[in-house]
Design a protein around this motif. Structure first.
Motif, short mmCIF file in Angstrom:
data_model
loop_
_atom_site.label_atom_id
_atom_site.label_comp_id
_atom_site.label_asym_id
_atom_site.label_seq_id
_atom_site.Cartn_x
_atom_site.Cartn_y
_atom_site.Cartn_z
N GLN A 178 -91.53 -19.82 -61.36
CA GLN A 178 -90.29 -19.51 -60.65
C GLN A 178 -90.57 -18.59 -59.48
OE1 GLN A 178 -87.67 -17.85 -63.60
NE2 GLN A 178 -87.38 -19.81 -64.65
N GLU A 201 -82.91 -19.57 -64.54
CA GLU A 201 -83.80 -20.06 -63.50
C GLU A 201 -83.07 -20.10 -62.16
OE1 GLU A 201 -86.63 -23.03 -65.01
OE2 GLU A 201 -85.70 -24.35 -63.55
N MET A 205 -84.07 -17.64 -58.73
CA MET A 205 -84.76 -18.14 -57.55
C MET A 205 -83.88 -18.34 -56.33
SD MET A 205 -87.45 -20.88 -58.96
CE MET A 205 -86.28 -21.92 -59.74
#
Lengths: 363, 269
Positions: A178, A201, A205
């Motif tokens: 990531q 996630e 990001m």
């Protein structure tokens, strides 16, 4: 209708129907150049369909897709300067790692030696130079993932699409990737469109996230916005852990909404457009923004009884029963400051909230 | 093998039945192979090891006949297998990669059906067909018939292989600027290669040893190895027939081994 814009991708009123099934209902969004953009949602929400439409693998039933202002709908995938990292990587098993990475350039008409030179550079960027001569099957899952990334980046696409590329990796590797992905995006300056069902996630990001469900974008914003100010039930429930309470709005005054829930408990929170007095709606309360005390700290503390404490490592989660009300969860960080607010099961406590912890939701 | 409750070996007579099956399957072949090295002109009395019947095949009074038959057989098998494999590869691509089209199931059925039709029926039908269109029987009729009946044999391993290849490989190729044709030649075809080789070998062997259809459609005086052997046997079985049969068996074994090696190598990489 060609106009140059700074938007890498514009999806305009895109609809996708398969026979009678509508996979996407009128989706419109713009993704800026150099942005890390994530489509987040549960399986079947239409995120992958949208990605495949941008890549050119699915046609658009209605509406259009524009790349830097130019309509790309109707162009076959090989004519779009957009590359994809596939979920299962789809590395060509009969080619070496170097030839895999050089494939796109070769198809663009570059000579074999030129393609190999550039492929070598990109492999260096993902730290896989020493594996150039291997076949994909001789690499680990994480290495294959990086080869897939290198292969998609090598032709310097204008937009990179990533279809749940980390889902097959174990947790540690996924976390490392990531961060690597985020760095790679900044380094290359290529617009990334990332598809995932993993909210953590997405929040880690992305510059911006579009939360999707049932073929529609439910909310679009940066990570903070989506987490702290969810617009509706779906977003609040899907992103992170939350307490969803049924409340009735009593009155709205100076941008604050006074509400009550069962058992005579009262709560005040920021008013939200579209929710007026008398409305019966849901309220989201993030467990980590609540804290417990033995005496009420403010007029709106909720009286409750501790049922159970659950140790989760970084946090301790407490399940409470509200007097005449629903079950409730509160999280305290596993630190001296946090654990001082943990009470034994059976204790009567008061639930207090930080300002902004409560949020009214449109259903 | 796990020594579990369901281990077949716990059943009484497992060994005996297995052995019996193997004996029934292979003893005739072994008899033929062993007696092809017999020094005696008799096919039942063993008189010592010799290669005389192999020499007889190549130099004996019937050698000219066998040589021309063998040449016909190999040329026909080679061309028929090549053409059938090409057609089968294209059909498999259309049926498995052409998306959903009308009559797709029918197409698949039509390609596989000849496997289930009794060969004699195919033979008669082919003969009638050639007569009806006024084709003179000869090498060409054999070749056309072989191409036709080899297609389903070539199709099976090719389509089985193609079904195992995910469509994402071609999508990845097209995503990386390959045209449909390039995605086919650069990605799909190499991945299918083991299936294509198996299909070719299967078609080659089937063509090489076909007797019934060949016997119906061949012209007078044109022979393939199986029909030549049959013709020779009608005048009594001589050990040279056993020598030819053993060599034919050898060719089949070599080709099947080759096919197996290729598929095994593919699985490793």
């Amino acid at each position: 209708m060609t106009r140059k814009t700074n938007d890498a991708i514009e999806v305009r009123n895109a609809v996708k129907r398969y026979g009678t099934f509508t996979a996407l209902k009128q989706v419109s969004l713009t993704i800026s150049d150099n942005e890390f953009f994530t489509l987040l949602g549960p399986s079947g929400c239409g995120k992958t369909t949208l990605l495949r439409m941008i890549a050119g693998f699915e046609d658009v039933t209605e509406g259009g897709i524009f790349l830097f202002g130019e309509e790309i709908e109707g162009l076959p995938p090989h004519k779009r300067p957009i590359n994809t990292v596939f979920q299962n990587y789809a590395l060509f098993p009969h080619m070496t790692v170097l030839d895999n990475v050089g494939f796109g350039l070769e198809m663009l008409g570059k000579s074999k030696s030129e393609a190999r030179k550039r492929a070598g550079e990109v492999l260096e960027m993902v730290q896989l130079s020493q594996f150039s001569a291997r076949k994909p099957s001789q690499l680990s899952g994480g290495q294959q993932q990086r080869v897939a990334l290198a292969r998609a980046l090598a032709p310097r696409p204008k937009v990179l699409l990533l279809d749940e590329p980390l889902s097959a990796l174990d947790l540690k590797l996924r976390k490392a990737m990531q961060i690597e992905l985020k760095h790679l995006q900044k380094e290359t300056g290529i617009t990334f469109i990332f598809v995932t069902h993993d909210q953590e996630e997405a929040l880690t990001m992305s510059d911006r996230v579009a939360v999707m469900s049932a073929g529609e974008v439910q909310q679009l914003g940066d990570a903070r916005e989506i987490y702290e100010r969810p617009r509706n039930m779906f977003v609040a429930d899907f992103i992170g852990e939350t307490n969803l309470l049924e409340v009735t709005v009593d009155q709205i005054d100076a941008g604050r909404a006074a509400c009550h829930l069962g058992g005579g408990h009262r709560l005040t929170c920021d008013a939200v457009d579209g929710i007026g007095a008398g409305a019966r709606v849901h309220m989201s309360l993030r467990p980590e923004r609540l804290f417990l005390s033995s005496a009420p700290t403010e007029s709106e503390s909720l009286k409750a009884r501790v049922r159970e404490n659950i140790f989760i490592g970084t946090d301790i989660s407490t399940i409470l029963d509200l007097d005449d009300g629903p079950e409730f969860r509160v999280r305290a960080s596993n630190s001296s400051r946090g654990t001082s607010r943990v009470f034994e099961p059976g204790t009567e406590v008061f639930v207090n909230m930080e300002r902004g912890a409560a949020r009214l939701l449109v259903d | 093998m796990a020594k579990g409750k369901y281990d077949l070996r716990v059943y009484p007579g497992f060994r005996a039945i297995t052995l019996l099956c193997l004996v029934i399957l292979y003893s005739p072949l072994i008899v033929v192979m062993v007696y092809s090295f017999n020094a005696s002109p008799s096919i039942t009395n063993w008189e010592g090891l010799s290669l005389r019947w192999y020499a007889d095949v190549f130099t004996g009074p019937e050698s000219a006949k066998f040589k021309s038959a063998a040449r016909n057989s190999f040329v026909i098998a080679l061309i028929a297998a090549t053409v059938a494999t090409t057609i089968a590869t294209l059909s498999a691509t259309a049926i498995l990669r052409g998306g959903k089209f009308r009559l797709r199931t029918l197409s698949f059925g039509l390609i596989s059906l000849p496997l289930m039709v009794p060969e004699i029926v195919t033979a008669v039908a082919t003969l009638i067909f050639f007569n009806a269109i006024g084709f003179d029987r000869g090498l060409l009729t054999i070749l056309l018939a072989h191409i036709a009946f080899c297609i389903p044999f070539a199709y099976l391993p090719i389509s089985a292989r193609m079904q195992g290849i995910e469509a994402t490989y071609e999508q990845a190729a097209m995503d990386l600027y390959a045209t449909r044709r390039q995605a086919f030649t650069r990605v799909l075809l190499p991945l299918m290669a083991p299936g294509i080789v198996s299909g070719f070998i299967l078609a080659f062997i089937v063509s090489l040893d076909d007797f019934i259809i060949t016997n119906f459609v061949k012209g007078a005086g044109v022979e393939t190895l199986p029909t030549a052997i049959f013709g020779a046997v009608k005048q009594g079985i001589k050990p040279n027939i056993m020598a030819i049969s053993t060599m034919l068996l050898g060719v089949s074994v070599v080709m099947v081994t080759l096919s197996w090696l290729i598929s095994r190598k593919d699985r490793k990489t």
